[in-house]
Design a protein around this motif. Structure first.
Motif, PDB file in Angstrom:
ATOM      1  N   UNK A   8       0.953  -1.333  -0.126  1.00 46.91           N
ATOM      2  CA  UNK A   8       0.110   0.118  -0.021  1.00 46.91           C
ATOM      3  C   UNK A   8       0.885   1.152   0.062  1.00 46.91           C
ATOM      4  N   UNK A   9       0.203   2.277  -0.346  1.00 43.93           N
ATOM      5  CA  UNK A   9       1.065   3.610  -0.360  1.00 43.93           C
ATOM      6  C   UNK A   9       1.394   3.996   0.952  1.00 43.93           C
ATOM      7  N   UNK A  10       0.532   3.724   1.845  1.00 45.81           N
ATOM      8  CA  UNK A  10       0.971   4.354   3.316  1.00 45.81           C
ATOM      9  C   UNK A  10       2.157   3.198   3.893  1.00 45.81           C
ATOM     10  N   UNK A  11       2.088   1.984   3.553  1.00 48.78           N
ATOM     11  CA  UNK A  11       3.190   1.151   4.249  1.00 48.78           C
ATOM     12  C   UNK A  11       4.538   1.445   3.682  1.00 48.78           C
ATOM     13  N   UNK A  12       4.547   1.867   2.328  1.00 51.86           N
ATOM     14  CA  UNK A  12       5.429   2.087   1.576  1.00 51.86           C
ATOM     15  C   UNK A  12       6.579   3.330   2.243  1.00 51.86           C
ATOM     16  N   UNK A  13       5.913   4.178   2.752  1.00 51.79           N
ATOM     17  CA  UNK A  13       6.404   5.337   3.123  1.00 51.79           C
ATOM     18  C   UNK A  13       6.811   5.519   4.845  1.00 51.79           C
ATOM     19  N   UNK A  14       7.867   5.296   5.204  1.00 59.52           N
ATOM     20  CA  UNK A  14       8.213   5.160   6.559  1.00 59.52           C
ATOM     21  C   UNK A  14       9.177   5.886   6.816  1.00 59.52           C
ATOM     22  N   UNK A  15       9.287   7.019   6.345  1.00 60.90           N
ATOM     23  CA  UNK A  15      10.276   8.219   6.578  1.00 60.90           C
ATOM     24  C   UNK A  15       9.749   9.406   7.022  1.00 60.90           C
ATOM     25  N   UNK A  16      10.574  10.261   7.561  1.00 58.39           N
ATOM     26  CA  UNK A  16       9.865  11.560   8.463  1.00 58.39           C
ATOM     27  C   UNK A  16       9.240  12.370   7.362  1.00 58.39           C
ATOM     28  N   UNK A  17       8.129  13.206   7.938  1.00 52.90           N
ATOM     29  CA  UNK A  17       7.587  14.177   7.006  1.00 52.90           C
ATOM     30  C   UNK A  17       8.435  15.150   6.650  1.00 52.90           C
ATOM     31  N   UNK A  18       8.372  15.477   5.271  1.00 49.04           N
ATOM     32  CA  UNK A  18       9.388  16.227   4.632  1.00 49.04           C
ATOM     33  C   UNK A  18       9.594  17.629   5.319  1.00 49.04           C
ATOM     34  N   UNK A  19       8.425  18.276   5.757  1.00 45.37           N
ATOM     35  CA  UNK A  19       8.480  19.745   6.256  1.00 45.37           C
ATOM     36  C   UNK A  19       8.998  19.801   7.572  1.00 45.37           C
ATOM     37  N   UNK A  20       9.516  18.640   8.148  1.00 38.14           N
ATOM     38  CA  UNK A  20       9.558  18.532   9.625  1.00 38.14           C
ATOM     39  C   UNK A  20      11.240  18.087   9.733  1.00 38.14           C
ATOM     40  N   UNK A  21      11.613  17.666   8.751  1.00 34.83           N
ATOM     41  CA  UNK A  21      13.202  17.056   8.828  1.00 34.83           C
ATOM     42  C   UNK A  21      13.940  18.206   8.971  1.00 34.83           C
ATOM     43  N   UNK A  22      15.198  18.160   9.786  1.00 36.43           N
ATOM     44  CA  UNK A  22      16.075  19.277   9.994  1.00 36.43           C
ATOM     45  C   UNK A  22      16.746  19.898   8.428  1.00 36.43           C
ATOM     46  N   UNK A  23      16.819  21.193   8.493  1.00 36.97           N
ATOM     47  CA  UNK A  23      17.387  21.620   7.374  1.00 36.97           C
ATOM     48  C   UNK A  23      18.826  21.968   7.408  1.00 36.97           C
ATOM     49  N   UNK A  24      19.553  21.832   6.282  1.00 38.20           N
ATOM     50  CA  UNK A  24      21.309  21.845   6.164  1.00 38.20           C
ATOM     51  C   UNK A  24      21.376  22.515   4.838  1.00 38.20           C
ATOM     52  N   UNK A  25      22.510  23.682   4.954  1.00 42.61           N
ATOM     53  CA  UNK A  25      22.907  24.261   3.625  1.00 42.61           C
ATOM     54  C   UNK A  25      24.141  24.423   3.574  1.00 42.61           C
ATOM     55  N   UNK A  26      24.804  24.091   2.424  1.00 45.02           N
ATOM     56  CA  UNK A  26      26.205  23.942   2.329  1.00 45.02           C
ATOM     57  C   UNK A  26      26.651  25.725   2.443  1.00 45.02           C
ATOM     58  N   UNK A  27      27.781  25.606   3.225  1.00 49.72           N
ATOM     59  CA  UNK A  27      28.528  26.788   3.438  1.00 49.72           C
ATOM     60  C   UNK A  27      29.945  26.784   3.241  1.00 49.72           C
TER      61      UNK A  27
END
Length: 943
Positions: A2-21
């Motif tokens: 199922x679509x739901x069972x295939x997705x076991x990862x954190x919600x996109x917009x709550x993931x920590x953000x990182x940018x290259x500096x």
């Protein structure tokens, strides 16, 4: 699943953000992690990133991390906004940085980049939620497929698409990858009738140019005069033995593109016939296309009237795409995502151009970790088998023929008013069609018979383009490729379609044609087969070609100077023992191949005539295409190989220079063979192109050399464009740049840096880039020197807060790196010839150019022959001056630009300095003084 069972990862917009500096990672809570710690952080959990491949490769380089660690960071399920952008906005231009994506989405690029990444993700998801979003169901089908492949963005994407259309029935979805079923078919109206021959007047050109520029444009009398002069090439031809050719040098900033487009468009519309505008690089094709928006603003109308044409190898092949998707879609998560994003692009693309078109060239570097043979390597459309391979097309036998991007471009090109091409395509097609006397066919036409009016922009590159188009190469790769085209794949796992696959069913009832086909396929055994590399290197060759090439390799390795370059080469004479009889055996084998190829082509042509009333359009197309290809390969390719061997053995021709070589890639032998070049390739250029056209404009900002003794001499310009070989005079015109270079620029020669000491060289680049505050372009004469300096620059530049990009190092193509450099005021870019020639970076983003050394020519056998033919040291000096002119021409691109041009080589003799604008002063100083001068000029207030 199922679509739901295939997705076991954190919600996109709550993931920590990182940018290259620089060479560190900035997290959303302002914490800064150095490269090694940053990699560990990225391995530990998914982050919201922008172009994960670039970020992780840069961190890995800085930390000197093992490939296994870099691979672990790449394998984490990061939320990459570059991936989401490519999915949501396919075929839309953007530079793959947070600010670049924001600009493309019309978001404010200022502010904290970690917050900007969240805003970009939210904007992209919001677009998917709009009921006005195009092709919602098709988009949802691919999103569902990617959900099953565990793409991290899939849940969020499907949620937004469901908002746009709550009635989506996921249970009925297929993969959505079958883009070939959804593209509209192209229509062919039979082409256009011959055009008329009414000339364009100078006043017409000036008036139309005024219209294109608009009422608010700054008056440029030189630009109007240039446009008026260009009408010389748009007059009717009065004599068969003479035409209208203009050599026009137009300094940077004059506005030559619109200057020649104005009379070109007028002539095309007045006479219902096309004008071909040809340039040297694909990036410049794109720039010219952008200028045509002034002529036709409506994209749909412009698509019909103005067409970009390139070689077949640039376009996605739908049949290849279908076969590749069958592998990619089931291999693993990353390959499934790559297939999905390419399908999204193909559905939205203007013309299916994967090389310099609207395909996001930064997309493939995201998938350098995707491989089907267990190895990690850079990938390209060609390496994935997505574009048209040479000679592989089956034309109308293809199930996707009526939707083919390549055929669509050709059909549009036959109807267009302006065709924007490149020198390689124009010269190759003109040469092939004249040599074989072909009339244009619908199957494989680039309208060479319509090459009656041509504008060659970047005309200073015509010599190099002709050198490539009219050269011959009897090498292992070339001969093995011909065998593959004839016999098809001969080893497990190889793709391709042989001659029998193309037309075998059509000649099955023709005993004579079948006999000729069998003779061709049997004769092809003389060419290198699968495994030739191993056999040639082991000294156990099979067949006439491999025996010949094995001895060529022996001679090269015995006599070539061993150096760090990628090519080893040596003179042909004297031949090592055994090579002469081996060459004779190969010549005989090639003659035995050429004859049945010609016979089969004739038999197929006869079939077209004998069965005209019975053959379907589909079958006629197949026969016509294969017959043409057989003749081209047999008469031109195999015929040229036979001629090369004859010259090698006993009939040398003073018009040619020939040598043996072994090509190397990263220390491995990649090819071996005999090469033949015209000493002056503009002779065939003049014969096949210039003499045949009714009118030609050859233009450039650097068309002429400026030797100290005769700075206005056109001799070298006529020599390098082929005009010297015409039996009648050509028109010449020169227009200076409108810029005040003495006020806007400084030229500095640093005389106390050891150019061979990479530590000193890197220190000079570092301090000069810092002095200008960025905006620096570093140009190198060798890739090895660029990489050595980059390695020493990347960390200190990051510590100074200056972004550094590098061609041949960063996992990006040159065009994307230039786009990123252009978009950032304080970035720096390192590059080689491709960056020096034709790159347009106006404004403050480029305020310093630094050359590592005087750009001498490469000391090759070909260069040696041309030195002897064209005046020895005078030829070398001309080459240096023209390269310097090109490099300096990158600095000032529009009014208000300011910058410094620095050469880290005291060998810049006074005879080279006429390459620069008249009146420029050359400052010869030490590095410390040069740093002060750069700082004062680039960061001070304009005078």
């Amino acid at each position: 699943m199922s679509l739901t069972s295939a997705l076991l990862f954190p919600q996109a917009l709550t993931a920590p953000v990182a940018v290259l500096e620089g060479v560190a990672l900035r997290l959303s809570h302002s914490k800064r992690l150095e490269a090694g710690e940053a990699l560990t952080h990225l391995i530990r959990e998914p982050h919201l990133l922008c172009h994960a491949a670039f970020v992780i490769e840069r961190l890995g380089f800085a930390a000197e991390a093992p490939r296994a660690v870099i691979r672990q960071a790449r394998e984490q399920k990061h939320f990459d906004v570059a991936e989401l952008f490519a999915f949501t906005c396919p075929a839309r231009f953007a530079t793959p940085t947070p600010k670049g994506l924001a600009r493309s989405l019309h978001l404010d690029p200022s502010g904290e980049e970690t917050e900007l990444l969240r805003a970009i993700a939210q904007e992209l998801l919001a677009r998917l939620a709009s009921p006005a979003y195009p092709l919602i169901r098709e988009t949802a089908e691919i999103a569902t497929f990617l959900a099953r492949a565990n793409w991290p963005w899939a849940r969020a994407v499907m949620g937004e698409l469901t908002k746009a259309n709550p009635r989506l029935d996921i249970g009925t979805f297929v993969t959505g990858l079958n883009v070939w079923d959804r593209i509209d078919e192209w229509e062919d109206d039979g082409g256009r009738p011959p055009g008329s021959h009414h000339g364009v007047t100078a006043d017409e050109a000036k008036d139309f140019l005024d219209k294109l520029l608009g009422d608010d444009a700054e008056p440029r009398l030189e630009q109007k005069d240039y446009a008026a002069t260009a009408t010389h090439a748009f007059q009717p031809r009065d004599e068969e033995t003479a035409n209208h050719i203009l050599l026009a040098e137009a300094g940077t900033g004059l506005g030559k593109t619109l200057g020649y487009l104005a009379p070109s468009w007028l002539w095309a519309r007045k006479n219902a016939a096309p004008v071909w505008v040809s340039t040297y690089t694909k990036n410049l094709q794109r720039q010219i296309d952008q200028e045509t928006q002034r002529i036709i603003a409506d994209p749909a109308e412009r698509r019909d009237r103005i067409v970009i044409r390139k070689g077949r190898e640039n376009y996605v092949c739908l049949l290849n795409l279908q076969e590749a998707f069958a592998r990619m879609g089931s291999a693993n998560t990353r390959s499934a995502l790559l297939a999905g994003l390419i399908a999204r692009w193909a559905r939205a693309s203007r013309d299916g151009d994967m090389v310099g078109g609207d395909f996001p060239s930064w997309l493939l570097p995201l998938f350098n970790d995707v491989a089907f043979d267990g190895e990690t390597r850079a990938i390209s459309p060609a390496s994935l088998g997505l574009t048209d391979r040479r000679g592989e097309c089956i034309y109308s036998a293809c199930p996707h023929y009526r939707k083919c991007f390549i055929e669509r471009a050709m059909v549009q090109g036959r109807k267009a008013d302006l065709v924007i091409a490149n020198h390689a395509l124009v010269l190759r097609k003109a040469a092939v069609d004249q040599a074989l006397g072909f009339t244009t066919t619908k199957e494989e036409s680039s309208a060479p018979q319509d090459l009656r009016r041509i504008v060659f922009d970047e005309g200073h590159h015509l010599f190099d383009a002709a050198d490539s188009a009219f050269s011959g190469h009897l090498t292992a790769l070339e001969t093995a490729e011909l065998r593959r085209w004839l016999r098809g794949p001969e080893s497990a796992g190889r793709r391709g379609r042989g001659l029998r696959d193309r037309v075998g069913d059509l000649v099955a009832d023709d005993e004579l044609a079948e006999k000729h086909m069998n003779a061709v396929l049997n004769a092809a055994y003389a060419l290198p087969g699968p495994g030739w590399t191993r056999r040639i290197q082991a000294g156990t060759p099979e067949g006439a070609a491999e025996v010949f090439l094995s001895l060529v390799r022996q001679q090269v390795l015995a006599r070539a100077e061993q150096n760090s370059g990628q090519t080893l080469e040596t003179d042909c004479a004297p031949l090592v023992e055994g090579l002469s009889p081996a060459a004779g055996e190969l010549a005989a084998a090639l003659i035995d191949l050429k004859k049945p190829m010609a016979n089969l082509a004739a038999a197929l042509a006869k079939k077209l005539d004998d069965e005209a009333a019975e053959l379907s359009t589909h079958d006629r197309g197949r026969i016509e295409a294969v017959s043409r290809s057989l003749r081209r390969r047999g008469e031109l390719m195999v015929g040229s190989w036979i001629d090369m061997i004859e010259r090698l053995l006993d009939k040398p021709n003073p018009l040619f220079v020939e040598w043996f070589s072994v090509d190397q890639i990263f220390g491995r032998e990649a090819d071996v063979g005999l090469h033949s070049h015209w000493i002056d390739p503009t002779e065939p250029l003049a014969l096949t192109v210039l003499k045949e056209a009714d009118g030609v404009v050859i233009t450039s900002a650097t068309l002429k050399d400026r030797p100290p003794e005769a700075p206005e001499d056109w001799t070298n310009a006529e020599m390098r464009t082929g005009a010297v070989h015409l039996p009648y005079p050509v028109m010449r015109a020169s227009y200076d740049s409108p810029f005040d270079y003495r006020k806007a620029s400084r030229i500095i020669v640093v005389n106390d840096v050891n150019r061979e000491d990479m530590d000193q060289l890197a220190a000079a680049y570092r301090e000069l880039f810092a002095a200008s505050g960025g905006g620096g372009l570093g140009l190198f004469t060798a890739i090895s020197r660029l990489r050595a300096v980059y390695k020493k620059l990347v960390r200190p530049m990051a510590q100074k807060g200056l972004a550094l990009y590098a061609q041949h190092v960063d996992p990006m193509d040159t065009g994307t790196l230039v786009d990123m450099f252009r978009a950032e005021r304080d970035a720096c870019l390192l590059g080689t010839d491709a960056v020096r020639d034709g790159v347009d970076v106006p404004g403050d983003s480029l305020r310093l150019i630094v050359l590592d050394r005087v750009p001498w020519g490469t000391p090759t056998i070909l260069e040696r022959a041309r030195r002897q033919a064209f005046g020895g040291q005078a030829y070398t000096d001309m080459t240096v001056r023209l390269r310097l002119r090109q490099a300096f021409g990158r600095l000032i691109r529009r009014d208000g630009d300011r910058g410094c041009f620095v050469v880290l080589d005291p060998r810049l003799a006074s005879r080279f300095c006429t390459a620069f604008p008249p009146g420029m002063r050359i400052e010869r100083v030490g590095l410390v003084d040069a740093i002060d001068m750069v700082r004062d000029f680039t960061q001070g207030s304009p005078a």
